[in-house]
Design an enzyme around this catalytic site. Structure first.
Site, short mmCIF file in Angstrom:
data_model
loop_
_atom_site.label_atom_id
_atom_site.label_comp_id
_atom_site.label_asym_id
_atom_site.label_seq_id
_atom_site.Cartn_x
_atom_site.Cartn_y
_atom_site.Cartn_z
N ASN A 51 -23.51 4.83 -45.03
CA ASN A 51 -22.96 5.37 -46.27
C ASN A 51 -21.43 5.41 -46.28
OD1 ASN A 51 -22.86 7.36 -48.69
ND2 ASN A 51 -21.89 8.47 -47.01
N TYR A 100 -12.51 -3.56 -53.15
CA TYR A 100 -13.76 -2.79 -53.14
C TYR A 100 -14.92 -3.64 -53.66
CZ TYR A 100 -16.82 1.28 -53.77
OH TYR A 100 -17.86 2.18 -53.70
N THR A 154 -17.39 12.23 -56.60
CA THR A 154 -17.23 12.64 -55.20
C THR A 154 -15.76 12.54 -54.84
OG1 THR A 154 -17.42 10.40 -54.32
CG2 THR A 154 -19.49 11.62 -54.62
C1 1HS Z 1 -16.97 3.86 -56.35
C2 1HS Z 1 -18.32 3.57 -56.86
O1 1HS Z 1 -18.98 2.69 -56.04
C3 1HS Z 1 -18.39 3.12 -58.27
S1 1HS Z 1 -17.49 1.64 -58.64
C4 1HS Z 1 -16.76 2.04 -60.22
C5 1HS Z 1 -17.75 2.07 -61.34
S2 1HS Z 1 -17.08 2.63 -62.79
O2 1HS Z 1 -16.49 3.97 -62.65
O3 1HS Z 1 -16.02 1.69 -63.23
O4 1HS Z 1 -18.18 2.66 -63.77
#
Ligand code: 1HS
Length: 257
Positions: free
Chosen positions: A91, A156, A191
């Site tokens: 995680n 990311y 989070t």
């Molecule tokens: C950090 C998490 O994996 C979510 S990625 C971002 C998705 S969004 O806030 O652009 O809908």
């Protein structure tokens, strides 16, 4: 709770906060002994204290998932304490900032290091114990960012895409050893990991950032750590005995549009 992990032992990385902490608490409530791995020792211990206060079993294993010696030590401590290892939940994760135009190399390396190399190192260290358990399961944490482009989140997106690809590779390689490997792609959960991104999205205003994000979710809200922990519990448990190599979106419909 229904004892879905009764007698099992899990190691959960990044379990000092957020989704990892929620999963540690849920797994423990389902009868699982939990090794709480986190970079921040005090955060890991805090999760352990919460579990023990509720009658569960847990140990704190502070470790950096990008450091092989620390990862191996955490796995060995877990097996020494609890006698076996059945579940690894990879995680631990960090986000990134910037598009391909302006992301820095340091940001790229850190993001790939924690999210991808960390998953590799923890899995490698755990495989022999998971194979010996007879009911071994690895749950990896990816993201909707593995499936769709998220603005200014280049490293990311790449890292989480790699985690999905690594999951499929591991599922194929580890099936003969009786280890199932699946991956969750959560949508945004509020989070500590997400707070800086949400604030930036609102030009410094967290509420505005949350509002801009929520409209992307057909279900009309963001997820909770407990909802992702439920998905992880399912994949870790015998309820998912025929699932390996699966990509489970838990995203309120965000990628269904
Ligand atoms: C950090 C998490 O994996 C979510 S990625 C971002 C998705 S969004 O806030 O652009 O809908």
């Amino acid at each position: 709770m229904t004892g879905q992990l009764e007698g099992r032992v899990a190691l959960i990385t990044g379990a000092g906060s957020g989704i990892g902490r929620a999963a540690a608490q849920r797994f423990a409530a389902e009868g699982c002994a939990v090794a709480v791995v986190d970079l921040v020792a005090a955060a890991a211990q805090d999760t352990v204290d919460k579990i023990i206060a509720n009658g569960g079993r847990a140990i704190a294993c502070p470790a950096n998932v990008t450091a092989d010696a620390e990862v191996r030590s955490a796995v060995e401590r877990t097996v020494e304490a609890f006698g076996r290892l059945d579940v690894l939940y990879n995680n631990a994760g960090v986000n990134s900032s910037g598009s391909v135009v302006d992301a820095t190399e340091d940001d790229w390396d850190r993001c790939m290091g924690v999210n991808v190399k960390g998953t590799f190192l923890c899995s490698r260290a755990a495989v022999s114990h998971l194979a010996a358990s007879g009911s071994g399961a690895i749950v990896n944490q990816a993201s909707v960012a593995a499936l769709v482009g998220i603005p200014n989140f280049a490293a990311y997106c790449a890292a989480k895409g790699a985690v999905v690809a690594l999951t499929r590779s591991m599922a194929v390689d580890l099936a003969p050893r009786g280890i199932r490997v699946n991956v969750i792609c959560p949508g945004t959960v509020f989070t500590p990991l997400m707070e800086p991104l949400l604030r930036a999205r609102g030009d410094g205003d967290l509420e505005a950032g949350l509002a801009k994000t929520t409209v992307k979710y057909p279900i009309g809200r963001l997820g909770s750590p407990e909802e992702i922990a439920s998905a992880a519990l399912f994949l870790a448990s015998d309820q998912a005995s025929f699932l390996t190599g699966s990509v489970l979106t838990a995203d309120g419909g965000m990628t269904a549009q």
